[in-house]
Design an enzyme around this catalytic site. Structure first.
Site, PDB file in Angstrom:
ATOM      1  N   LYS A 217       0.471  12.393  -1.243  1.00  0.00           N
ATOM      2  CA  LYS A 217       0.090  12.143  -0.035  1.00  0.00           C
ATOM      3  C   LYS A 217       0.419  11.438   0.987  1.00  0.00           C
ATOM      4  O   LYS A 217       0.316  12.565   2.149  1.00  0.00           O
ATOM      5  CB  LYS A 217      -1.329  11.325  -0.022  1.00  0.00           C
ATOM      6  CG  LYS A 217      -2.152  11.280   1.291  1.00  0.00           C
ATOM      7  CD  LYS A 217      -3.402  10.326   0.859  1.00  0.00           C
ATOM      8  CE  LYS A 217      -4.352  10.521   2.018  1.00  0.00           C
ATOM      9  NZ  LYS A 217      -5.239   9.720   2.492  1.00  0.00           N
ATOM     10  N   HIS A 218       1.254  10.505   1.341  1.00  0.00           N
ATOM     11  CA  HIS A 218       2.309  10.788   1.900  1.00  0.00           C
ATOM     12  C   HIS A 218       3.601  10.427   2.462  1.00  0.00           C
ATOM     13  O   HIS A 218       4.241  11.588   3.423  1.00  0.00           O
ATOM     14  CB  HIS A 218       2.136   9.098   2.748  1.00  0.00           C
ATOM     15  CG  HIS A 218       0.764   8.549   2.745  1.00  0.00           C
ATOM     16  ND1 HIS A 218       0.258   9.471   4.234  1.00  0.00           N
ATOM     17  CD2 HIS A 218       0.034   7.844   1.795  1.00  0.00           C
ATOM     18  CE1 HIS A 218      -0.889   8.488   3.947  1.00  0.00           C
ATOM     19  NE2 HIS A 218      -1.651   7.825   2.720  1.00  0.00           N
TER      20      HIS A 218
ATOM     21  N   GLU B 256       0.156   7.695  -3.467  1.00  0.00           N
ATOM     22  CA  GLU B 256       0.823   7.268  -1.975  1.00  0.00           C
ATOM     23  C   GLU B 256       2.076   8.486  -2.398  1.00  0.00           C
ATOM     24  O   GLU B 256       2.453   8.619  -1.224  1.00  0.00           O
ATOM     25  CB  GLU B 256       1.912   5.848  -2.666  1.00  0.00           C
ATOM     26  CG  GLU B 256       0.416   5.478  -2.118  1.00  0.00           C
ATOM     27  CD  GLU B 256      -0.443   4.936  -0.972  1.00  0.00           C
ATOM     28  OE1 GLU B 256       0.169   5.122   0.826  1.00  0.00           O
ATOM     29  OE2 GLU B 256      -1.532   5.305  -0.614  1.00  0.00           O
TER      30      GLU B 256
ATOM     31  N   TRP C 160       3.666   5.270   5.752  1.00  0.00           N
ATOM     32  CA  TRP C 160       3.019   6.559   5.681  1.00  0.00           C
ATOM     33  C   TRP C 160       4.038   7.273   6.855  1.00  0.00           C
ATOM     34  O   TRP C 160       4.159   6.202   7.593  1.00  0.00           O
ATOM     35  CB  TRP C 160       1.913   6.882   6.069  1.00  0.00           C
ATOM     36  CG  TRP C 160       1.155   5.574   5.192  1.00  0.00           C
ATOM     37  CD1 TRP C 160       1.227   5.699   3.484  1.00  0.00           C
ATOM     38  CD2 TRP C 160      -0.297   5.358   4.875  1.00  0.00           C
ATOM     39  NE1 TRP C 160       0.174   5.096   3.389  1.00  0.00           N
ATOM     40  CE2 TRP C 160      -0.664   4.715   4.332  1.00  0.00           C
ATOM     41  CE3 TRP C 160      -1.043   4.589   6.812  1.00  0.00           C
ATOM     42  CZ2 TRP C 160      -2.005   4.062   3.652  1.00  0.00           C
ATOM     43  CZ3 TRP C 160      -2.263   4.485   6.098  1.00  0.00           C
ATOM     44  CH2 TRP C 160      -2.969   3.566   5.190  1.00  0.00           C
TER      45      TRP C 160
ATOM     46  N   TYR D   2      -2.117  12.242  11.412  1.00  0.00           N
ATOM     47  CA  TYR D   2      -1.000  12.174  10.418  1.00  0.00           C
ATOM     48  C   TYR D   2      -1.659  13.456   9.252  1.00  0.00           C
ATOM     49  O   TYR D   2      -2.613  14.000   9.421  1.00  0.00           O
ATOM     50  CB  TYR D   2      -1.234  11.382  10.078  1.00  0.00           C
ATOM     51  CG  TYR D   2      -2.567  11.244   8.643  1.00  0.00           C
ATOM     52  CD1 TYR D   2      -3.423   9.887   9.049  1.00  0.00           C
ATOM     53  CD2 TYR D   2      -2.823  11.451   7.103  1.00  0.00           C
ATOM     54  CE1 TYR D   2      -4.519   9.374   8.540  1.00  0.00           C
ATOM     55  CE2 TYR D   2      -3.859  10.844   6.480  1.00  0.00           C
ATOM     56  CZ  TYR D   2      -4.855  10.277   7.281  1.00  0.00           C
ATOM     57  OH  TYR D   2      -6.228   9.489   6.221  1.00  0.00           O
TER      58      TYR D   2
ATOM     59  N   HIS E   6       0.695  -1.143   0.334  1.00  0.00           N
ATOM     60  CA  HIS E   6      -0.285  -0.112   0.072  1.00  0.00           C
ATOM     61  C   HIS E   6       1.023   0.922   0.000  1.00  0.00           C
ATOM     62  O   HIS E   6       1.053   1.818  -0.764  1.00  0.00           O
ATOM     63  CB  HIS E   6      -0.772  -0.314   1.096  1.00  0.00           C
ATOM     64  CG  HIS E   6      -1.836   0.631   1.351  1.00  0.00           C
ATOM     65  ND1 HIS E   6      -3.095   0.731   2.123  1.00  0.00           N
ATOM     66  CD2 HIS E   6      -2.401   1.947   0.381  1.00  0.00           C
ATOM     67  CE1 HIS E   6      -3.643   1.874   1.546  1.00  0.00           C
ATOM     68  NE2 HIS E   6      -3.484   2.342   1.325  1.00  0.00           N
TER      69      HIS E   6
END
Ligand SMILES: *[C@@H]1O[C@H](CO)[C@@H](O)[C@H](O)[C@H]1NC(C)=O
Ligand SMILES: *[C@@H]1O[C@H](CO)[C@@H](O)[C@H](O)[C@H]1NC(C)=O
Length: 256
Positions: free
Chosen positions: A135-136, A132, A77, A85, A74
């Site tokens: 966003k992270h 991914e 993070w 977060y 995935h």
């Protein structure tokens, strides 16, 4: 131990990309783990505020994605130390051309691995990777471009994807469950505590987050604290900050 395994991985990665011109600053604070220090000063050698790094995985069965005998990636993070977060931290670096970036950096083996093990449930891998990263990945303060000497464009993007894959390779969820007799089945069910025990043992004695959808196991998150930067630093397994949403028994683990 994941501790020494990660150190060896870091060395291996460093030598693999030794031809690259950009380099992250060398960190000397090898005993100062994120979320275990009172410091609230984000530096290139201290992950803050996102000090809890989670390597997250999926077991997708509807539709099925990835190999039948492996979980899939995935992401990675940077959660805050209380489990909340930050997200989408730098829109200027929210690149949508991840494949092109990795190819331009000569990371073609990494890209092939991702095409098998970091797959989107709807078949749109490129958007999934961009999501991914944007966003992270952009929230990991220790891989900010300013942390590199002789930075070349998007170097941190390649470093991020390589690190996620390296962490994933050290966390073979399918194998750990299988070794504990927990195998995909259309009839058998499992208890939360037996699944947790099998994966806690994989994660150096630290508990993991287990996620279910309609009573079927479909996610696991491995939490770490890190000393140094997120690429070359030491990863230490720590307990989950997030409570499972799975039932305590009757959990399905559906075959792909
Ligand atoms: C800096 O990067 C450039 C191009 O990426 C390279 O030609 C040069 O040798 C690098 N310099 C150092 C000191 O690594
Ligand atoms: C990826 O996209 C960025 C932003 O649009 C661009 O600056 C960069 O040149 C692209 N990289 C490659 C390898 O195409």
């Amino acid at each position: 131990m994941a501790f020494s395994r990660s150190s060896m991985l870091a060395l291996a990665v460093t030598s693999l990309v030794s031809g690259a011109s950009a380099q992250l600053e060398t960190c000397s604070n090898t005993n100062t783990f994120s979320c275990q220090s009172s410091s609230t000063n984000p530096t290139c050698c201290f992950n803050y505020p996102g000090g809890a790094l989670l390597q997250t995985q999926f077991w997708d069965t509807n539709p099925s994605t990835g190999p039948t005998d492996s979980w899939t990636i995935h992401g990675l993070w940077p959660d805050n130390c209380d489990g909340t977060y930050e997200s989408s931290c730098d829109s200027a670096r929210a690149y949508t051309n991840i494949s092109d970036i990795l190819t331009a950096q000569g990371r073609t083996d990494l890209l092939s691995y991702m095409q098998n093990y970091w797959v989107d449930i709807n078949g749109d891998d490129e958007s999934f990777w961009a999501h991914e990263w944007g966003k992270h990945g952009t929230c990991i303060n220790t891989i900010d471009p300013s942390c590199y000497t002789n930075y070349s464009s998007q170097e941190e993007v390649g470093d991020f994807f390589q690190k996620v894959v390296d962490l994933f390779k050290g966390l073979d969820t399918y194998q750990a469950l299988s070794a504990a007799g927990i195998t995909p089945s259309s009839s058998k069910t499992y208890t939360l505590s037996e699944i947790q025990a099998a994966l806690t043992s994989l994660h150096d004695g630290a508990s993991v987050y287990l996620g279910c959808s309609s009573g079927s196991l479909n996610q696991v998150w491995y939490f770490f604290n890190v000393a140094g930067n997120a690429i070359d630093g030491q990863y230490q397994a720590v307990d989950t900050l997030t409570k499972s949403n799975c039932p305590s028994s009757g959990i399905k683990y559906v075959p792909k």
